[in-house]
Design a protein around this motif. Structure first.
Motif, PDB file in Angstrom:
ATOM      1  N   UNK A 184       0.834  -1.200   0.000  1.00 43.04           N
ATOM      2  CA  UNK A 184       0.000   0.000   0.000  1.00 43.04           C
ATOM      3  C   UNK A 184       0.876   1.261   0.000  1.00 43.04           C
ATOM      4  N   UNK A 185       1.943   1.245   0.776  1.00 42.18           N
ATOM      5  CA  UNK A 185       2.867   2.384   0.793  1.00 42.18           C
ATOM      6  C   UNK A 185       3.582   2.533  -0.549  1.00 42.18           C
ATOM      7  N   UNK A 186       3.918   1.406  -1.167  1.00 44.49           N
ATOM      8  CA  UNK A 186       4.523   1.451  -2.496  1.00 44.49           C
ATOM      9  C   UNK A 186       3.550   2.109  -3.477  1.00 44.49           C
ATOM     10  N   UNK A 225       4.923   4.884 -13.981  1.00 42.98           N
ATOM     11  CA  UNK A 225       3.557   5.395 -13.853  1.00 42.98           C
ATOM     12  C   UNK A 225       2.568   4.304 -13.439  1.00 42.98           C
ATOM     13  N   UNK A 226       2.957   3.031 -13.566  1.00 39.15           N
ATOM     14  CA  UNK A 226       2.089   1.916 -13.183  1.00 39.15           C
ATOM     15  C   UNK A 226       2.350   1.424 -11.760  1.00 39.15           C
ATOM     16  N   UNK A 227       3.172   2.133 -11.005  1.00 42.16           N
ATOM     17  CA  UNK A 227       3.446   1.709  -9.629  1.00 42.16           C
ATOM     18  C   UNK A 227       2.171   1.671  -8.771  1.00 42.16           C
ATOM     19  N   UNK A 228       1.221   2.601  -8.916  1.00 40.57           N
ATOM     20  CA  UNK A 228      -0.018   2.455  -8.136  1.00 40.57           C
ATOM     21  C   UNK A 228      -0.738   1.132  -8.443  1.00 40.57           C
ATOM     22  N   UNK A 229      -0.787   0.755  -9.715  1.00 41.81           N
ATOM     23  CA  UNK A 229      -1.423  -0.517 -10.085  1.00 41.81           C
ATOM     24  C   UNK A 229      -0.638  -1.685  -9.497  1.00 41.81           C
ATOM     25  N   UNK A 230       0.683  -1.595  -9.526  1.00 44.07           N
ATOM     26  CA  UNK A 230       1.514  -2.651  -8.938  1.00 44.07           C
ATOM     27  C   UNK A 230       1.229  -2.775  -7.450  1.00 44.07           C
ATOM     28  N   UNK A 231       1.099  -1.652  -6.762  1.00 42.65           N
ATOM     29  CA  UNK A 231       0.783  -1.679  -5.333  1.00 42.65           C
ATOM     30  C   UNK A 231      -0.538  -2.384  -5.059  1.00 42.65           C
ATOM     31  N   UNK A 232      -1.539  -2.091  -5.885  1.00 47.60           N
ATOM     32  CA  UNK A 232      -2.844  -2.747  -5.716  1.00 47.60           C
ATOM     33  C   UNK A 232      -2.718  -4.248  -5.963  1.00 47.60           C
ATOM     34  N   UNK A 233      -2.009  -4.625  -7.023  1.00 45.23           N
ATOM     35  CA  UNK A 233      -1.835  -6.051  -7.317  1.00 45.23           C
ATOM     36  C   UNK A 233      -1.094  -6.760  -6.178  1.00 45.23           C
ATOM     37  N   UNK A 234      -0.088  -6.104  -5.615  1.00 45.87           N
ATOM     38  CA  UNK A 234       0.651  -6.705  -4.493  1.00 45.87           C
ATOM     39  C   UNK A 234      -0.237  -6.830  -3.251  1.00 45.87           C
ATOM     40  N   UNK A 235      -1.068  -5.822  -2.985  1.00 50.28           N
ATOM     41  CA  UNK A 235      -1.985  -5.916  -1.842  1.00 50.28           C
ATOM     42  C   UNK A 235      -2.901  -7.121  -2.033  1.00 50.28           C
ATOM     43  N   UNK A 236      -3.472  -7.250  -3.217  1.00 44.68           N
ATOM     44  CA  UNK A 236      -4.354  -8.388  -3.497  1.00 44.68           C
ATOM     45  C   UNK A 236      -3.597  -9.712  -3.373  1.00 44.68           C
TER      46      UNK A 236
END
Length: 189
Positions: free
Chosen positions: A13-15, A160-171
């Motif tokens: 989430x922090x990422x 620019x896709x780091x927010x999406x990566x963060x969401x995928x990692x949280x999931x």
């Protein structure tokens, strides 16, 4: 509540938060610093994630992946630390670029801190989730390593896709967080 269990969600989430700040304000000193501090906190918490995954997936293979992940994580932490210091010391964008150029000219810094060794964090994280999903009695669902891989590919494709990566990692890490909580319910918070 268990600190390691919280880390499984807080680290990615922090990422992701770093990625959001980066998209909103990548030019001001405040945006740069806040974003990088969020990422730094996330990286430190990823150390607990790696240790937690290693506990969930014991064995020599998991130990190797945990070691690789922690080595890559140390390099990533060094990189973000340098970014924060340079961002605070630089007078302007040109000065920042000059300082980065000077740092990267030091022999070994580029592969150790910027290009090669940080990748080991992602190799270790993916390897641990694969080990936990496939090798070690399927202690995490099959989709955990798939989502970790998707998040890694997204972040590698563009910052620019780091927010999406963060969401995928949280999931991806939600199931291991639950599993870790079930295995160590009395751990120190």
């Amino acid at each position: 509540m268990n600190t390691t269990r919280i880390s499984f969600i807080a680290a990615p989430a922090l990422m992701g938060a770093y990625g959001v700040v980066r998209l909103i304000d990548r030019t001001s000193r405040l945006g740069w610093t806040v974003g990088h501090l969020l990422m730094l906190a996330g990286l430190f918490l990823f150390a607990l994630v790696i240790v937690g995954l290693r506990q969930t997936a014991p064995g020599r293979t998991a130990s190797v992946f945990a070691g690789l992940g922690l080595i890559g994580l140390a390099a990533s932490i060094a990189q973000i630390g340098i970014d924060i210091v340079v961002g605070l010391l630089a007078r302007d964008a040109a000065d920042k670029e000059h300082m980065f150029h000077q740092i990267q000219q030091v022999p070994g810094v580029t592969p150790v801190v910027y290009t090669v060794v940080p990748i080991l964090f992602y190799v270790g994280l993916l390897g641990l989730t694969v080990t936990a999903a496939v090798v070690t009695a399927r202690v995490v669902p099959w989709w955990t390593p798939v989502l970790v891989l998707a998040g890694t590919v997204a972040a590698a494709a563009s910052l620019d896709f780091i927010p999406a990566a963060g969401i995928l990692y949280v999931l991806a890490l939600t199931a291991p967080a639950v599993r870790h909580a079930q295995r160590a319910p009395h751990a120190i918070a």
